[in-house]
Design a protein around this motif. Sequence first.
Motif, PDB file in Angstrom:
ATOM      1  N   PRO A  60      49.324  26.232  44.569  1.00 55.33           N
ATOM      2  CA  PRO A  60      49.335  27.688  44.405  1.00 55.33           C
ATOM      3  C   PRO A  60      50.195  28.419  45.426  1.00 55.33           C
ATOM      4  O   PRO A  60      50.931  29.340  45.077  1.00 55.33           O
ATOM      5  CB  PRO A  60      47.868  28.073  44.563  1.00 55.33           C
ATOM      6  CG  PRO A  60      47.092  26.848  44.277  1.00 55.33           C
ATOM      7  CD  PRO A  60      47.968  25.685  44.586  1.00 55.33           C
ATOM      8  N   LEU A 105      53.314  30.838  44.375  1.00 58.56           N
ATOM      9  CA  LEU A 105      53.333  32.274  44.645  1.00 58.56           C
ATOM     10  C   LEU A 105      54.473  32.650  45.581  1.00 58.56           C
ATOM     11  O   LEU A 105      55.109  33.689  45.424  1.00 58.56           O
ATOM     12  CB  LEU A 105      51.992  32.704  45.253  1.00 58.56           C
ATOM     13  CG  LEU A 105      50.918  33.238  44.296  1.00 58.56           C
ATOM     14  CD1 LEU A 105      51.278  34.642  43.857  1.00 58.56           C
ATOM     15  CD2 LEU A 105      50.709  32.375  43.075  1.00 58.56           C
ATOM     16  N   LEU A 141      48.274  33.406  39.347  1.00 63.48           N
ATOM     17  CA  LEU A 141      47.064  33.042  40.105  1.00 63.48           C
ATOM     18  C   LEU A 141      46.000  32.482  39.179  1.00 63.48           C
ATOM     19  O   LEU A 141      45.376  31.460  39.461  1.00 63.48           O
ATOM     20  CB  LEU A 141      46.502  34.280  40.824  1.00 63.48           C
ATOM     21  CG  LEU A 141      47.160  34.694  42.122  1.00 63.48           C
ATOM     22  CD1 LEU A 141      46.521  35.964  42.646  1.00 63.48           C
ATOM     23  CD2 LEU A 141      47.009  33.591  43.161  1.00 63.48           C
ATOM     24  N   PRO A 199      41.806  36.328  40.979  1.00 64.48           N
ATOM     25  CA  PRO A 199      42.379  37.376  41.821  1.00 64.48           C
ATOM     26  C   PRO A 199      41.311  38.392  42.179  1.00 64.48           C
ATOM     27  O   PRO A 199      40.429  38.680  41.366  1.00 64.48           O
ATOM     28  CB  PRO A 199      43.444  38.022  40.924  1.00 64.48           C
ATOM     29  CG  PRO A 199      43.504  37.207  39.691  1.00 64.48           C
ATOM     30  CD  PRO A 199      42.249  36.422  39.595  1.00 64.48           C
ATOM     31  N   VAL A 257      40.146  36.577  47.577  1.00 65.44           N
ATOM     32  CA  VAL A 257      41.306  35.748  47.887  1.00 65.44           C
ATOM     33  C   VAL A 257      41.569  35.734  49.396  1.00 65.44           C
ATOM     34  O   VAL A 257      41.834  34.693  49.990  1.00 65.44           O
ATOM     35  CB  VAL A 257      42.547  36.242  47.112  1.00 65.44           C
ATOM     36  CG1 VAL A 257      43.799  35.520  47.580  1.00 65.44           C
ATOM     37  CG2 VAL A 257      42.355  36.020  45.616  1.00 65.44           C
TER      38      VAL A 257
END
Lengths: 160, 499
Positions: free
Chosen positions: B57, B61, B336, B343, B347
């Motif tokens: 992740p 991102l 996400l 989300p 987080v």
Amino acid sequence: MTRFMKNPRNVATGLLLIATAALFAWQSLDLPMGQAIRMGPGYFPIILAGLLAFLGLIVLATGVALPSEHGDGAIHFRQWPWRALFLVTVAIVLFGVGIRPLGLGPSMGLAVFISALASRKFSLVTGLVSALIMVAFSWAVFIKGLGLPLPMLGPWLGGY
Amino acid sequence: MEIFDHLALGFSVAFTFQNLFYCFVGALLGTLIGVLPGLGPVPTIAMLLPITFGLPPVSALIMLAGIYYGAQYGGSTTAILINLPGESSSVVTAIDGYQMARKGRAGAALATAAIGSFFAGSVATFLLAVFAPPLADLALKFGPPEYFALMVLGLVASVALASGSVIKALAMVVFGILLGLSGQDVYTGTPRFTFDMLELADGIEFVALAMGVFGIGEIVRNLEDEHSRTVMVKKVQGLLLSKDDIKRIIGPILRGTFLGSFLGILPGGGAILSSFAAYSVEKKISRRPQEFGKGAIEAVAAPESANNAGAQTSFIPMLTLGIPSNPVMALMIGALIIQGIVPGPNVVNEQPNLFWGIIASMWIGNFMLVVLNLPLIGIWVRLLTVPYHILFPLIVGFCCIGVYSVNNNAIDVYAMALFGLIGYVLLKLHCEPAPLLLGFIIGPMLEEYLRRAMLISRGDPTVFFTRPISATMLGLAALALVVVLLPSVRKKREEAFQE
């Protein structure tokens, strides 16, 4: 026409919004409503469809009563790039139809080549070259790189 | 100081080889699509979402964020060199930047844009680090009614701040929510709006919607009138700024950064609004307003700082509240969710590596952009000469394989074709597609919080008005709507967007 509606674009928008709202409302009617305390799957969609229809009515009303603030408000159907609209859509749909039976290679090549036809500056050479580049690229990235379970040539073309 | 521990953690995450690599790739790709007109960050990020599935992740991102701010950066290059803003947020930069280029000062304009962007990006990243955690803590105290109200406020604000008709934008939000509700109902499992198609049981694929409306629809619009571009400036010289230039840009950069940071947080704000606002402010307070439009360096410095600051701070509501303020942030939330991360305010606390890693990577990415782009400008200029009729079939091909690879399902490809048509019609009817995408992302959450809130209140809708936080937010939303619909404000607002 223009005598009855000052802004055809907004009239069309309003009508389309109302039609969309009607479609969603019709689809939601089959769903259980429930009550406010325990809302069923149809509760919120019905409210939203009502809201959408209401907003559509406002847009429709402004289209009838008020002239456009940007341009003449006409939709100019004739100037729409119908050829591009048609060819790009066909290219994408063909990709979807062909991806299983034909495999990634031929469907990607077809999609790129047909969408290339949408431009008025199309030339056979660039169209073919772009198609080949994209086939090679998608093979390298999606099949080799990401390991997508897709054959380059599908069952119809002797693949697996 | 806790924040330094956090930042240290962030840098330790961002400085791994893998993350530096993806940060670099993101920034580079972002610049590339920013330079190429007709290809914006939204379709690009949508296209690349499937590729990020396999990444951890944080790396995913970091790369996607890099594309976003890289695009702001690349967009200004084309705006200055060929008067063709690669991104809508660079529209303002094109006005004076291009004039500077015509006077042979392209180098100075590009340098100003780079310095302004870097400074603003750094400040905004720092603000993000300072303000996001407390905001997330506050949001943790929210119950379902507050969340519902917050989302309504977010959607309304994004409508109020967007350009174009408010009513149409509202209608697009509602349309988006309805589309977002398609698929199985979370509580009962009843399929909704699936037209008895099994493939639609999971709802409409978000990537198909985003690519169709923003990618395919835009392509068709670009094919309306094809014309060749000519690159005026073949060689860029004089990247160094004179003392006088530096003196003139300090003020605008500071003001632009401040304005952009603030506007970026607002839903619907982000980079575009920030750059417009910064330009108007500079023009108002300048001692030489007559130079604006004729190549004033202030008019490049301020909007460029503002749009980069706005791009960074628009991450704040996304990372802390799980609420997207613009379509790019909606895609980030999509990314996400695909990665299995919910989300929202959790987080920050539950995924500190992710949160602080992204923040640190933004600073690194901004630094990379400055170091990379000024020397590479020659390559970017050459890329500009790639004609659109060669570029767009490749984009179509990439969209096809991209959307197919999400679920390995052809229905998503057909959905993309349909949304391409819808997207084009919406463009022709002057309906903004951005609110549609926001509604689509927020829709399911909105319904869930509404249901939960009503369950808690035993079916009493007044719960939204008796709880102070929720009442305040709904009040603000109503106020925002009333204000933008007032005739006098409406006129001013339109004038502002006209400029």
